[in-house]
Design a protein around this motif. Structure first.
Motif, PDB file in Angstrom:
ATOM      1  N   VAL A  42      76.803 -20.283  24.041  1.00 15.00           N
ATOM      2  CA  VAL A  42      77.559 -20.915  25.116  1.00 15.00           C
ATOM      3  C   VAL A  42      76.907 -22.269  25.398  1.00 15.00           C
ATOM      4  N   ARG A  43      77.724 -23.291  25.489  1.00 19.79           N
ATOM      5  CA  ARG A  43      77.213 -24.637  25.767  1.00 19.79           C
ATOM      6  C   ARG A  43      76.427 -24.627  27.069  1.00 19.79           C
ATOM      7  N   GLU A  44      75.340 -25.356  27.115  1.00 19.94           N
ATOM      8  CA  GLU A  44      74.415 -25.329  28.255  1.00 19.94           C
ATOM      9  C   GLU A  44      75.125 -25.524  29.589  1.00 19.94           C
ATOM     10  N   LYS A  45      75.987 -26.529  29.662  1.00 20.58           N
ATOM     11  CA  LYS A  45      76.640 -26.817  30.946  1.00 20.58           C
ATOM     12  C   LYS A  45      77.768 -25.824  31.276  1.00 20.58           C
ATOM     13  N   SER A  46      78.057 -24.916  30.338  1.00 15.57           N
ATOM     14  CA  SER A  46      79.122 -23.937  30.562  1.00 15.57           C
ATOM     15  C   SER A  46      78.581 -22.549  30.913  1.00 15.57           C
ATOM     16  N   LYS A  47      77.263 -22.387  30.923  1.00 13.73           N
ATOM     17  CA  LYS A  47      76.668 -21.066  31.136  1.00 13.73           C
ATOM     18  C   LYS A  47      76.944 -20.479  32.516  1.00 13.73           C
ATOM     19  N   SER A  48      77.264 -21.339  33.485  1.00 14.15           N
ATOM     20  CA  SER A  48      77.551 -20.839  34.830  1.00 14.15           C
ATOM     21  C   SER A  48      79.048 -20.651  35.062  1.00 14.15           C
ATOM     22  N   LEU A  49      79.846 -20.869  34.043  1.00  8.56           N
ATOM     23  CA  LEU A  49      81.298 -20.709  34.163  1.00  8.56           C
ATOM     24  C   LEU A  49      81.635 -19.269  34.531  1.00  8.56           C
ATOM     25  N   GLU A  50      82.400 -19.094  35.596  1.00  7.60           N
ATOM     26  CA  GLU A  50      82.686 -17.754  36.121  1.00  7.60           C
ATOM     27  C   GLU A  50      83.354 -16.851  35.088  1.00  7.60           C
ATOM     28  N   ALA A  51      84.283 -17.407  34.325  1.00  4.48           N
ATOM     29  CA  ALA A  51      84.993 -16.601  33.320  1.00  4.48           C
ATOM     30  C   ALA A  51      84.026 -16.013  32.295  1.00  4.48           C
ATOM     31  N   ILE A  52      82.997 -16.783  31.948  1.00  6.06           N
ATOM     32  CA  ILE A  52      82.012 -16.324  30.956  1.00  6.06           C
ATOM     33  C   ILE A  52      81.053 -15.312  31.564  1.00  6.06           C
ATOM     34  N   THR A  53      80.515 -15.616  32.747  1.00  9.12           N
ATOM     35  CA  THR A  53      79.548 -14.714  33.377  1.00  9.12           C
ATOM     36  C   THR A  53      80.179 -13.364  33.708  1.00  9.12           C
ATOM     37  N   GLN A  54      81.427 -13.365  34.154  1.00  8.04           N
ATOM     38  CA  GLN A  54      82.109 -12.109  34.470  1.00  8.04           C
ATOM     39  C   GLN A  54      82.335 -11.279  33.212  1.00  8.04           C
ATOM     40  N   SER A  55      82.732 -11.953  32.143  1.00  5.96           N
ATOM     41  CA  SER A  55      82.972 -11.239  30.885  1.00  5.96           C
ATOM     42  C   SER A  55      81.685 -10.612  30.363  1.00  5.96           C
ATOM     43  N   LEU A  56      80.587 -11.344  30.453  1.00  6.94           N
ATOM     44  CA  LEU A  56      79.308 -10.833  29.965  1.00  6.94           C
ATOM     45  C   LEU A  56      78.805  -9.680  30.840  1.00  6.94           C
ATOM     46  N   GLN A  57      79.105  -9.720  32.136  1.00  5.90           N
ATOM     47  CA  GLN A  57      78.725  -8.619  33.020  1.00  5.90           C
ATOM     48  C   GLN A  57      79.473  -7.342  32.640  1.00  5.90           C
ATOM     49  N   LEU A  58      80.743  -7.495  32.319  1.00  2.00           N
ATOM     50  CA  LEU A  58      81.542  -6.343  31.899  1.00  2.00           C
ATOM     51  C   LEU A  58      81.042  -5.791  30.577  1.00  2.00           C
ATOM     52  N   ARG A  59      80.562  -6.687  29.732  1.00  4.90           N
ATOM     53  CA  ARG A  59      80.051  -6.287  28.420  1.00  4.90           C
ATOM     54  C   ARG A  59      78.811  -5.416  28.551  1.00  4.90           C
ATOM     55  N   GLY A  60      77.967  -5.728  29.534  1.00  5.28           N
ATOM     56  CA  GLY A  60      76.802  -4.894  29.822  1.00  5.28           C
ATOM     57  C   GLY A  60      75.554  -5.184  29.000  1.00  5.28           C
ATOM     58  N   GLY A  61      75.580  -6.200  28.144  1.00  4.67           N
ATOM     59  CA  GLY A  61      74.389  -6.588  27.401  1.00  4.67           C
ATOM     60  C   GLY A  61      74.046  -5.697  26.217  1.00  4.67           C
ATOM     61  N   THR A  62      74.903  -4.729  25.912  1.00  6.05           N
ATOM     62  CA  THR A  62      74.613  -3.840  24.791  1.00  6.05           C
ATOM     63  C   THR A  62      75.163  -4.420  23.484  1.00  6.05           C
ATOM     64  N   ARG A  63      74.565  -4.001  22.389  1.00  2.71           N
ATOM     65  CA  ARG A  63      75.033  -4.455  21.086  1.00  2.71           C
ATOM     66  C   ARG A  63      76.180  -3.551  20.637  1.00  2.71           C
ATOM     67  N   ARG A  64      77.355  -4.138  20.478  1.00  3.03           N
ATOM     68  CA  ARG A  64      78.540  -3.331  20.176  1.00  3.03           C
ATOM     69  C   ARG A  64      78.926  -3.349  18.703  1.00  3.03           C
ATOM     70  N   PHE A  65      78.536  -4.398  17.991  1.00  2.57           N
ATOM     71  CA  PHE A  65      78.944  -4.523  16.596  1.00  2.57           C
ATOM     72  C   PHE A  65      77.738  -4.842  15.720  1.00  2.57           C
ATOM     73  N   ASN A  66      77.595  -4.084  14.646  1.00  2.00           N
ATOM     74  CA  ASN A  66      76.409  -4.180  13.799  1.00  2.00           C
ATOM     75  C   ASN A  66      76.256  -5.515  13.087  1.00  2.00           C
ATOM     76  N   TRP A  67      77.348  -6.228  12.898  1.00  2.00           N
ATOM     77  CA  TRP A  67      77.265  -7.497  12.163  1.00  2.00           C
ATOM     78  C   TRP A  67      76.986  -8.701  13.076  1.00  2.00           C
ATOM     79  N   LEU A  68      76.799  -8.426  14.365  1.00  2.00           N
ATOM     80  CA  LEU A  68      76.528  -9.499  15.328  1.00  2.00           C
ATOM     81  C   LEU A  68      75.263  -9.204  16.134  1.00  2.00           C
ATOM     82  N   GLU A  69      74.577 -10.267  16.514  1.00  2.12           N
ATOM     83  CA  GLU A  69      73.433 -10.149  17.428  1.00  2.12           C
ATOM     84  C   GLU A  69      73.737 -10.982  18.668  1.00  2.12           C
ATOM     85  N   TRP A  70      73.206 -10.539  19.815  1.00  2.00           N
ATOM     86  CA  TRP A  70      73.473 -11.268  21.051  1.00  2.00           C
ATOM     87  C   TRP A  70      72.300 -11.150  22.013  1.00  2.00           C
TER      88      TRP A  70
END
Length: 202
Positions: A141-169
């Motif tokens: 996520v671009r530095e100045k976009s990290k506080s964007l509500e749409a992104i932060t809310q989506s990541l909160q729903l995601r829960g920080g867990t790794r969901r797909f083996n071919w991706l790291e986060w």
């Protein structure tokens, strides 16, 4: 077919799957839309079944006809199984990967984030949703976009867990990695790719 912007429930009922996201319409009306939806279901021709599967894949990944055909041609030129190659290339699209990482709640939303320059790949802003990622590419996520509500809310729903083996986060830094192309059994979408291959082979 232009990119679909109409009711999600209509498409969910057409394919009897929530392919554009959760739909309560399937619970209430588990038959196709239209005045003949409740009528006796006619047996579809082989061509109709193949075409329907291609349309379904296009709706899921939000890809236009020309883009889809071009992706199929690339898949056919690669070694291995064409149908599996097709799904791998679709999964490697930047907008799809942004969605898979949880940066956006839907592929539509992911496309918007990419177009509006909120996403960087290997340190550079990329605003092309169809941009094809390669193994090892770093998506963030671009530095100045990290506080964007749409992104932060989506990541909160995601829960920080790794969901797909071919991706790291990394949730703290909002940086991910496209590790490798996924295997077919790792991709959750129910797409009969052999039907699509048969359609293009006619």
């Amino acid at each position: 077919m232009a990119r679909y912007t109409g009711p999600k429930s209509k498409i969910a009922r057409k394919f009897n799957e929530p392919i554009l996201g959760p739909s309560k319409a399937l619970q209430r009306k588990n038959y196709p839309p239209g005045q003949h939806g409740k009528g006796r279901k006619r047996k579809q021709s082989e061509y109709a079944v193949q075409l329907s599967e291609k349309q379904k894949a296009k709706y899921i990944y939000g890809v236009l006809e020309r883009q889809f055909a071009s992706t199929f041609q690339k898949a056919a030129r690669k070694g291995g199984i064409t149908g599996e190659n097709l799904l791998k290339l679709l999964e490697a699209r930047l907008d799809n990967t942004v969605y898979r990482l949880g940066i956006a709640p839907t592929r539509r939303a992911a496309r918007q984030l990419v177009v509006h320059k909120h996403i960087v790949v290997n340190g550079d802003v990329v605003n092309i949703p169809s941009y094809s990622l390669r193994a090892g590419d770093v998506i963030a996520v671009r530095e100045k976009s990290k506080s964007l509500e749409a992104i932060t809310q989506s990541l909160q729903l995601r829960g920080g867990t790794r969901r797909f083996n071919w991706l790291e986060w990394d949730n703290a830094s909002m940086v991910g990695k496209f590790v490798s192309y996924p295997d077919r059994d790792q991709i959750p979408e129910k797409i009969e790719v052999q039907l699509i291959v048969e359609l293009y082979s006619k």
